[in-house]
Design a protein around this motif. Structure first.
Motif, PDB file in Angstrom:
ATOM      1  N   ILE A 115      -6.480   3.227  -1.217  1.00 25.08           N
ATOM      2  CA  ILE A 115      -6.244   2.454   0.002  1.00 25.08           C
ATOM      3  C   ILE A 115      -4.884   2.883   0.551  1.00 25.08           C
ATOM      4  O   ILE A 115      -3.854   2.600  -0.056  1.00 25.08           O
ATOM      5  CB  ILE A 115      -6.271   0.941  -0.286  1.00 25.08           C
ATOM      6  N   SER A 118      -1.526   3.387   3.166  1.00 30.41           N
ATOM      7  CA  SER A 118      -0.675   2.600   4.060  1.00 30.41           C
ATOM      8  C   SER A 118      -0.763   3.248   5.443  1.00 30.41           C
ATOM      9  O   SER A 118      -1.097   4.430   5.558  1.00 30.41           O
ATOM     10  CB  SER A 118       0.772   2.622   3.576  1.00 30.41           C
ATOM     11  N   SER A 177      -5.480   2.178   9.892  1.00 24.57           N
ATOM     12  CA  SER A 177      -4.165   2.824   9.858  1.00 24.57           C
ATOM     13  C   SER A 177      -4.026   3.875  10.953  1.00 24.57           C
ATOM     14  O   SER A 177      -2.963   4.011  11.561  1.00 24.57           O
ATOM     15  CB  SER A 177      -3.916   3.440   8.481  1.00 24.57           C
ATOM     16  N   LEU A 222       0.858  -1.186   0.000  1.00 24.61           N
ATOM     17  CA  LEU A 222       0.000   0.000   0.000  1.00 24.61           C
ATOM     18  C   LEU A 222       0.890   1.230   0.000  1.00 24.61           C
ATOM     19  O   LEU A 222       2.032   1.159   0.441  1.00 24.61           O
ATOM     20  CB  LEU A 222      -0.898  -0.012   1.245  1.00 24.61           C
ATOM     21  N   THR A 239      -9.572   0.950   5.795  1.00 22.00           N
ATOM     22  CA  THR A 239      -8.115   0.979   5.902  1.00 22.00           C
ATOM     23  C   THR A 239      -7.625   2.263   6.565  1.00 22.00           C
ATOM     24  O   THR A 239      -6.657   2.239   7.324  1.00 22.00           O
ATOM     25  CB  THR A 239      -7.470   0.808   4.511  1.00 22.00           C
ATOM     26  N   CYS A 273     -10.402   4.946   1.318  1.00 27.69           N
ATOM     27  CA  CYS A 273     -10.982   3.772   1.977  1.00 27.69           C
ATOM     28  C   CYS A 273     -11.274   4.035   3.459  1.00 27.69           C
ATOM     29  O   CYS A 273     -10.360   4.326   4.230  1.00 27.69           O
ATOM     30  CB  CYS A 273     -10.033   2.586   1.847  1.00 27.69           C
TER      31      CYS A 273
END
Length: 157
Positions: free
Chosen positions: A38, A40, A83, A17, A79, A76
């Protein structure tokens, strides 16, 4: 036996990601045609780091910033939330190791200015840190709390 990853290790585990994918399934039903960014964990952490004292951000503002960065239609929600959770716990891990300047995770709220029970120390810890910065916390329903007049403290990323 495999040892459990630390929060900092999870923060740096990109899992390929960020990436942008077409909206599909239930997300397509909700948002229509387009693309989904999406993020990280590190990308969300970087955004959270830029929320100065006296200001706040919501998960949806983080999602909007991620979508813009990647020229996607939507960031997203799942996610981004996960995160932010990883970033918060990694920051607390750093605090316990003696680091003074950590990601100010407590300034990241759920939609509607609501405190996040999944952040380190639950609602109580987030409440303490926000109150220490001068924010007023008020009940929202039976179990939730929010920052009073949170809208006037929101920043755009």
């Amino acid at each position: 036996m495999k040892s459990k990853k630390s929060w900092k290790e999870k923060l740096h585990d990109t899992k390929d990601l960020p990436k942008v994918v077409p909206l599909e399934g239930k997300m397509r039903e909700k948002w229509g045609e387009g693309t989904l960014a999406i993020p990280s964990p590190l990308e969300v952490n970087e955004l959270m780091k830029h929320v100065p004292k006296g200001k706040l951000v919501t998960i949806n503002i983080l999602r909007e910033a991620i979508a813009r960065k990647h020229n996607a239609d939507v960031g997203c929600p799942i996610t981004t939330g996960i995160s932010a959770w990883i970033a918060a716990h990694a920051a607390e891990e750093e605090r316990t190791e003696g680091k003074k300047r950590i990601t100010p995770w407590w300034r990241t709220l759920k939609e509607g200015g609501v405190l996040n029970p999944k952040f380190p120390g639950g609602i109580q810890r987030q409440m303490e840190l926000l109150e220490a910065e001068g924010f007023e916390i008020v009940p929202k329903g039976k179990k939730n709390f929010k920052v009073a007049n949170f809208e006037k403290y929101l920043i755009k990323l």
